[in-house]
Design a protein around this motif. Structure first.
Motif, PDB file in Angstrom:
ATOM      1  N   ASP A  42       0.321  -1.125  -0.143  1.00 20.00           N
ATOM      2  CA  ASP A  42      -0.298  -0.254  -0.013  1.00 20.00           C
ATOM      3  C   ASP A  42       1.109   1.393  -0.012  1.00 20.00           C
ATOM      4  OD1 ASP A  42      -2.531   1.985  -0.204  1.00 20.00           O
ATOM      5  OD2 ASP A  42      -2.899   1.191   2.083  1.00 20.00           O
ATOM      6  N   GLN A  43       1.173   2.008  -1.237  1.00 17.68           N
ATOM      7  CA  GLN A  43       1.832   3.325  -0.960  1.00 17.68           C
ATOM      8  C   GLN A  43       1.207   4.053  -0.202  1.00 17.68           C
ATOM      9  OE1 GLN A  43       5.429   2.795  -2.384  1.00 17.68           O
ATOM     10  NE2 GLN A  43       5.140   5.265  -1.407  1.00 17.68           N
ATOM     11  N   VAL A  44       2.088   4.806  -0.007  1.00 16.29           N
ATOM     12  CA  VAL A  44       2.032   6.430   0.592  1.00 16.29           C
ATOM     13  C   VAL A  44       2.737   7.180  -0.162  1.00 16.29           C
ATOM     14  CG1 VAL A  44       1.338   7.654   2.629  1.00 16.29           C
ATOM     15  CG2 VAL A  44       0.943   5.029   2.402  1.00 16.29           C
ATOM     16  N   GLY A  45       1.620   7.739  -0.862  1.00 14.01           N
ATOM     17  CA  GLY A  45       2.508   9.290  -2.360  1.00 14.01           C
ATOM     18  C   GLY A  45       3.090   8.246  -3.306  1.00 14.01           C
ATOM     19  N   ALA A  46       4.058   9.462  -3.414  1.00 14.21           N
ATOM     20  CA  ALA A  46       5.225   8.818  -4.600  1.00 14.21           C
ATOM     21  C   ALA A  46       5.942   7.524  -4.276  1.00 14.21           C
ATOM     22  CB  ALA A  46       5.866  10.265  -4.822  1.00 14.21           C
ATOM     23  N   ALA A  47       6.069   7.190  -5.406  1.00 13.45           N
ATOM     24  CA  ALA A  47       7.139   5.679  -5.252  1.00 13.45           C
ATOM     25  C   ALA A  47       7.921   6.204  -5.669  1.00 13.45           C
ATOM     26  CB  ALA A  47       5.929   4.526  -5.942  1.00 13.45           C
ATOM     27  N   CYS A  48       8.403   6.553  -6.256  1.00 14.15           N
ATOM     28  CA  CYS A  48       9.386   7.372  -7.360  1.00 14.15           C
ATOM     29  C   CYS A  48       9.833   8.226  -6.480  1.00 14.15           C
ATOM     30  CB  CYS A  48       9.253   7.454  -9.319  1.00 14.15           C
ATOM     31  SG  CYS A  48      11.192   7.497  -9.761  1.00 14.15           S
ATOM     32  N   HIS A  49      11.511   8.009  -6.615  1.00 11.03           N
ATOM     33  CA  HIS A  49      12.517   9.234  -6.214  1.00 11.03           C
ATOM     34  C   HIS A  49      12.401  10.981  -7.246  1.00 11.03           C
ATOM     35  CE1 HIS A  49      15.017   8.534  -9.420  1.00 11.03           C
ATOM     36  NE2 HIS A  49      15.248   9.103  -9.688  1.00 11.03           N
TER      37      HIS A  49
END
Length: 115
Positions: free
Chosen positions: A91-98
């Motif tokens: 469950d991704q919170v916010g952006a996954a990419c740098h």
């Protein structure tokens, strides 16, 4: 503590002891990113429920979201049939990419030509 020996025995690592980890949003199937894990990163992920990776550029472990706030709560972990790729459903919170993008695959589609 260390990685369960039965799990460790199934892993096929690169020469530097790493296994690629494909990270996917658990409820939509969206592919978010690719990262690298060693035995310790996988152990930490399985025992904390927070995605932990090995940073090849920094030569250190990092827990996704500790500095950015873009946390990955792990819902499931699986190995592929050959043991050479890990699939994390999170469950991704916010952006996954740098870069701040939702996924690391937002940079654009490549044209495919069919015969």
């Amino acid at each position: 503590m260390s990685l369960d020996p039965a799990i460790a025995a199934r892993l096929k690592r690169t020469a530097d002891g790493l296994v690629p980890a494909v990270v996917q949003q658990h409820d939509t199937g969206e592919v978010l990113m690719l990262a690298w894990m060693d035995d310790e990163a996988l152990h930490r992920t399985l025992t904390t429920g927070r995605a932990t990776y090995w940073s090849r550029s920094r030569g250190a472990y990092w827990v996704k979201g500790d500095t950015s706030g873009n946390v990955q709560h792990v819902k499931s972990v699986a190995l592929d049939c050959d043991g050479d790729t890990i699939l994390l459903r999170v469950d991704q919170v916010g952006a996954a990419c740098h870069t701040g993008d939702r996924t690391c695959f937002d940079a654009g589609q490549l044209a495919v030509t069919t015969a």
